[in-house]
Design a protein around this motif. Structure first.
Motif, PDB file in Angstrom:
ATOM      1  N   ARG A 181      -0.136 -15.793 -40.870  1.00 37.73           N
ATOM      2  CA  ARG A 181      -0.345 -15.487 -39.132  1.00 37.73           C
ATOM      3  C   ARG A 181      -1.146 -16.773 -38.607  1.00 37.73           C
ATOM      4  O   ARG A 181      -1.028 -16.798 -38.022  1.00 37.73           O
ATOM      5  CB  ARG A 181      -1.576 -14.122 -39.532  1.00 37.73           C
ATOM      6  N   GLU A 182      -1.900 -17.230 -39.661  1.00 37.38           N
ATOM      7  CA  GLU A 182      -2.797 -18.287 -39.091  1.00 37.38           C
ATOM      8  C   GLU A 182      -1.691 -19.329 -38.833  1.00 37.38           C
ATOM      9  O   GLU A 182      -2.017 -20.311 -37.853  1.00 37.38           O
ATOM     10  CB  GLU A 182      -3.743 -18.558 -40.064  1.00 37.38           C
ATOM     11  N   ARG A 188       1.634 -19.433 -37.821  1.00 38.31           N
ATOM     12  CA  ARG A 188       1.586 -19.126 -36.279  1.00 38.31           C
ATOM     13  C   ARG A 188       1.145 -19.119 -35.726  1.00 38.31           C
ATOM     14  O   ARG A 188       2.146 -19.746 -34.403  1.00 38.31           O
ATOM     15  CB  ARG A 188       2.428 -17.315 -36.897  1.00 38.31           C
ATOM     16  N   GLU A 189       0.276 -18.910 -35.454  1.00 34.96           N
ATOM     17  CA  GLU A 189      -0.966 -18.806 -34.482  1.00 34.96           C
ATOM     18  C   GLU A 189      -1.088 -20.126 -34.020  1.00 34.96           C
ATOM     19  O   GLU A 189      -0.900 -20.471 -32.654  1.00 34.96           O
ATOM     20  CB  GLU A 189      -1.804 -18.855 -34.622  1.00 34.96           C
ATOM     21  N   HIS A 190      -1.349 -20.885 -34.591  1.00 34.09           N
ATOM     22  CA  HIS A 190      -1.158 -22.824 -34.496  1.00 34.09           C
ATOM     23  C   HIS A 190       0.042 -23.584 -34.534  1.00 34.09           C
ATOM     24  O   HIS A 190       0.205 -24.305 -34.233  1.00 34.09           O
ATOM     25  CB  HIS A 190      -2.062 -22.901 -35.296  1.00 34.09           C
TER      26      HIS A 190
END
Length: 193
Positions: A24-25, A27-29
């Protein structure tokens, strides 16, 4: 040995929740979805005989160590480590470990890439545990095969080196189709070639 006895797979490999959090992290960055990369290889490892440090233990033996490293590769060239696991053992033991690891890797919509040495048993295992994974022959083993072809195809060492270097250049430029087409057009000068 005491540390190794405690470093069991369940203690070393992050939980499925932790792995999902890292995905998830990442993907966010990242402006596009990262690729999930599964790299598998083996090596022969020298193993010392049991005994105290001060004991004369003689020569050890060499055993096969197999390992897997799973990470995310992002569009900004970052590597996000997810899992690293290596063990001394045979194919069956490694397959058992990889099955347990695969249960922790969430089935996501990420492009999944498996990098290996080309051994059929690895590809079969990856296909079973990570369906749809794109299989990629690692550079080192690919280079071994290219040099082997050059050696049996060309008598002249310079000609063999030129062909191998040109083939590496095509691979580096992503022209895999040109490499395969060139190999298909090549008339083997010997049975081995």
């Amino acid at each position: 040995n005491e540390v190794a006895a405690m470093a069991v797979l369940e203690e070393v490999v992050p939980s499925a929740d932790e792995i999902e959090k890292r995905i998830r992290e990442a993907r966010e960055h990242s402006s596009s979805p990262p690729a999930l990369v599964i790299a598998i290889d083996g090596a022969h490892t020298p193993i010392r005989p049991e005994g105290k440090r001060s004991d004369k233990r003689g020569h050890g033996e060499w055993k096969e160590t197999k390992g897997v490293r799973i990470y995310l590769s992002t569009d900004d060239d970052r590597i996000v480590h997810l899992i690293s696991w290596h063990r001394t053992g045979d194919k069956k033991e490694f397959a058992w470990d990889l099955k347990r690891i695969a249960r922790r890797v969430p089935k996501t919509d990420l492009l999944t890439v498996a990098v290996g040495d080309g051994a059929p048993w690895i590809w079969k295992l990856v296909t079973k545990l990570f369906p749809g994974a794109r299989q990629v022959l690692d550079y080192y083993h690919c280079a071994e095969h290219i040099h082997a072809v050059a050696k049996v195809q060309y008598d002249d060492e310079e000609q063999a080196a030129e062909w191998a270097e040109a083939t590496f250049a095509r691979l580096h430029l992503g022209r895999l189709g040109a490499v395969i087409a060139g190999l298909k057009r090549m008339n083997g000068r010997t049975t081995e070639a």
